[in-house]
Write a protein that holds these residues in place. Structure first.
Motif, PDB file in Angstrom:
ATOM      1  N   ASP A 154      -8.438  -6.299  -4.325  1.00 54.11           N
ATOM      2  CA  ASP A 154      -7.547  -6.198  -3.176  1.00 54.11           C
ATOM      3  C   ASP A 154      -6.590  -5.026  -3.372  1.00 54.11           C
ATOM      4  O   ASP A 154      -6.596  -4.368  -4.417  1.00 54.11           O
ATOM      5  CB  ASP A 154      -6.765  -7.502  -2.928  1.00 54.11           C
ATOM      6  N   ALA A 155      -5.776  -4.786  -2.344  1.00 53.73           N
ATOM      7  CA  ALA A 155      -4.817  -3.675  -2.394  1.00 53.73           C
ATOM      8  C   ALA A 155      -3.495  -4.118  -1.790  1.00 53.73           C
ATOM      9  O   ALA A 155      -3.468  -4.903  -0.831  1.00 53.73           O
ATOM     10  CB  ALA A 155      -5.351  -2.470  -1.635  1.00 53.73           C
ATOM     11  N   VAL A 156      -2.417  -3.608  -2.362  1.00 52.46           N
ATOM     12  CA  VAL A 156      -1.092  -3.792  -1.777  1.00 52.46           C
ATOM     13  C   VAL A 156      -0.799  -2.568  -0.926  1.00 52.46           C
ATOM     14  O   VAL A 156      -0.935  -1.433  -1.392  1.00 52.46           O
ATOM     15  CB  VAL A 156      -0.012  -3.960  -2.861  1.00 52.46           C
ATOM     16  N   VAL A 157      -0.437  -2.795   0.330  1.00 57.04           N
ATOM     17  CA  VAL A 157      -0.204  -1.685   1.252  1.00 57.04           C
ATOM     18  C   VAL A 157       1.127  -1.841   1.962  1.00 57.04           C
ATOM     19  O   VAL A 157       1.679  -2.944   2.048  1.00 57.04           O
ATOM     20  CB  VAL A 157      -1.333  -1.589   2.313  1.00 57.04           C
ATOM     21  N   VAL A 158       1.627  -0.722   2.468  1.00 59.14           N
ATOM     22  CA  VAL A 158       2.733  -0.738   3.431  1.00 59.14           C
ATOM     23  C   VAL A 158       2.114  -0.499   4.799  1.00 59.14           C
ATOM     24  O   VAL A 158       1.341   0.442   4.985  1.00 59.14           O
ATOM     25  CB  VAL A 158       3.766   0.362   3.130  1.00 59.14           C
ATOM     26  N   THR A 159       2.438  -1.347   5.746  1.00 56.49           N
ATOM     27  CA  THR A 159       1.899  -1.199   7.095  1.00 56.49           C
ATOM     28  C   THR A 159       2.718  -0.181   7.877  1.00 56.49           C
ATOM     29  O   THR A 159       3.764   0.282   7.417  1.00 56.49           O
ATOM     30  CB  THR A 159       1.922  -2.547   7.833  1.00 56.49           C
ATOM     31  N   ALA A 160       2.243   0.154   9.067  1.00 58.66           N
ATOM     32  CA  ALA A 160       2.921   1.154   9.892  1.00 58.66           C
ATOM     33  C   ALA A 160       4.342   0.737  10.254  1.00 58.66           C
ATOM     34  O   ALA A 160       5.190   1.590  10.525  1.00 58.66           O
ATOM     35  CB  ALA A 160       2.112   1.409  11.162  1.00 58.66           C
ATOM     36  N   ASP A 161       4.608  -0.583  10.257  1.00 57.40           N
ATOM     37  CA  ASP A 161       5.970  -1.053  10.550  1.00 57.40           C
ATOM     38  C   ASP A 161       6.749  -1.374   9.281  1.00 57.40           C
ATOM     39  O   ASP A 161       7.699  -2.155   9.286  1.00 57.40           O
ATOM     40  CB  ASP A 161       5.947  -2.263  11.488  1.00 57.40           C
ATOM     41  N   ALA A 162       6.329  -0.755   8.156  1.00 57.93           N
ATOM     42  CA  ALA A 162       7.047  -0.800   6.873  1.00 57.93           C
ATOM     43  C   ALA A 162       7.085  -2.190   6.245  1.00 57.93           C
ATOM     44  O   ALA A 162       8.025  -2.528   5.526  1.00 57.93           O
ATOM     45  CB  ALA A 162       8.462  -0.248   7.025  1.00 57.93           C
ATOM     46  N   LYS A 163       6.059  -2.988   6.476  1.00 51.93           N
ATOM     47  CA  LYS A 163       5.939  -4.282   5.809  1.00 51.93           C
ATOM     48  C   LYS A 163       4.929  -4.168   4.676  1.00 51.93           C
ATOM     49  O   LYS A 163       3.934  -3.454   4.779  1.00 51.93           O
ATOM     50  CB  LYS A 163       5.502  -5.362   6.802  1.00 51.93           C
ATOM     51  N   VAL A 164       5.187  -4.872   3.573  1.00 51.81           N
ATOM     52  CA  VAL A 164       4.290  -4.854   2.424  1.00 51.81           C
ATOM     53  C   VAL A 164       3.341  -6.041   2.509  1.00 51.81           C
ATOM     54  O   VAL A 164       3.783  -7.183   2.657  1.00 51.81           O
ATOM     55  CB  VAL A 164       5.079  -4.892   1.098  1.00 51.81           C
ATOM     56  N   LYS A 165       2.032  -5.758   2.426  1.00 51.24           N
ATOM     57  CA  LYS A 165       1.026  -6.814   2.518  1.00 51.24           C
ATOM     58  C   LYS A 165      -0.057  -6.593   1.464  1.00 51.24           C
ATOM     59  O   LYS A 165      -0.277  -5.473   1.012  1.00 51.24           O
ATOM     60  CB  LYS A 165       0.367  -6.814   3.905  1.00 51.24           C
TER      61      LYS A 165
END
Length: 304
Positions: A154-165
């Motif tokens: 899996d990967a930890v990402v920042v979404t376009a609205d600056a949330k970490v998922k």
């Protein structure tokens, strides 16, 4: 458009001033040694700093570009407007059991070496891939029969609205040199690789073999973006280019490598325009001779 100094004044609220560069030559940050200037180039050191930059750019409607290790990208001579971000400071690698976690700014080569040092197998294919972990996920990088999706958990990402998922490998739609990372607006922060315990000497032998094959076949003595084209169905791009008689031919300072036809090298102070025009020449000649459309693997970004 907000002026560069205004952007810098805003960003120093979150970043060290030394981590904000103005009118930075992108050629200093790409493997091709090509590309114009970035209006503002930032180097965040924490996830919070990454989120702050993304939120600011979104709020102010500023163009935003993430640049990895610059190994699979051509930046046009006009450079990049707005804010360019590098995650080179987010480069930690660790493991728990057979799970290796690597931050996005780490080199995928270093993740491969780290896995070997822990007697973990599965990342040997990446021992010669020059990009970052984030870039490797972005394009599902691969070599010598292996690719990122084979071992990515899996990967930890920042979404376009600056949330970490955290996004599973399956939900990243990893295919041949592609993913949905760009379409979803994700910025990769870290990746977890599920590996297998193995004998470190056997892992090392495999990595040494792949390194020897790479060094003997690839024109590593010149700046380049690596393999330029995807493998066309039923063919090999390098073979088609070679049989088209294009090796050694070029435009300006860029030419098709005489060592490996799938590479275009910056032989003598090439411009990005030279490089791109050689790509177009190769596509045109191969299409005319074999009826095969060569699709670029390398990304082209920036202003003409």
């Amino acid at each position: 458009m907000i002026k560069q100094q205004q952007i810098k004044q805003a960003l120093v609220a979150w970043l060290n001033e030394t981590d904000i560069l103005m009118n930075e030559p992108i050629a200093h940050h790409t493997y091709t040694k090509l590309g114009g200037d970035a209006d503002v180039f930032v180097f965040p050191r924490t996830i919070e700093e990454v989120k702050a930059v993304i939120s600011y750019c979104s709020k102010e409607s500023l163009p935003f570009t993430l640049l990895g290790n610059g190994s699979n990208v051509i930046v046009r001579d006009g450079g990049i407007r707005g804010v360019v971000m590098s995650l080179k400071h987010l480069d930690k690698i660790n493991h728990t059991g057979m799970l290796v976690t690597a931050e996005a700014g780490a080199r995928i080569i270093d993740a491969s070496i780290y896995a070997h040092d822990q007697s973990l197998s599965g990342l040997e294919f990446a021992c010669g891939i020059p990009g970052t972990v984030g870039g490797a996920l972005f394009m599902n990088a691969g070599a010598y029969g292996g690719e990122v999706k084979d071992c990515l958990l899996d990967a930890v990402v920042v979404t376009a609205d600056a949330k970490v998922k955290t996004i599973s490998s399956e939900d990243l739609a990893l295919g041949y040199r592609t993913s949905n990372i760009k379409d979803e607006g994700y910025i990769v922060l870290a990746a977890r690789f599920q590996l297998e315990a193995a004998n470190s000497n056997e892992i090392k032998a495999k990595m040494d073999d792949l390194t020897l094959r790479r060094e003997s076949k690839q024109p590593l003595e010149y700046p380049s973006c690596g393999s330029v084209f995807k493998r066309p169905p039923g063919h090999f791009a390098g073979q088609l280019i070679q049989e088209s008689g294009l090796q050694g031919k070029g435009i300006g300072g860029a030419e098709v490598s005489t060592k490996h036809a799938g590479f275009i090298v910056n032989k003598a102070d090439a411009t990005a325009a030279d490089y791109i025009n050689v790509i177009k020449m190769v596509q045109r000649e191969v299409k005319e001779k074999f009826g095969v459309e060569l699709e670029r693997e390398v990304r082209i970004i920036g202003e003409a």
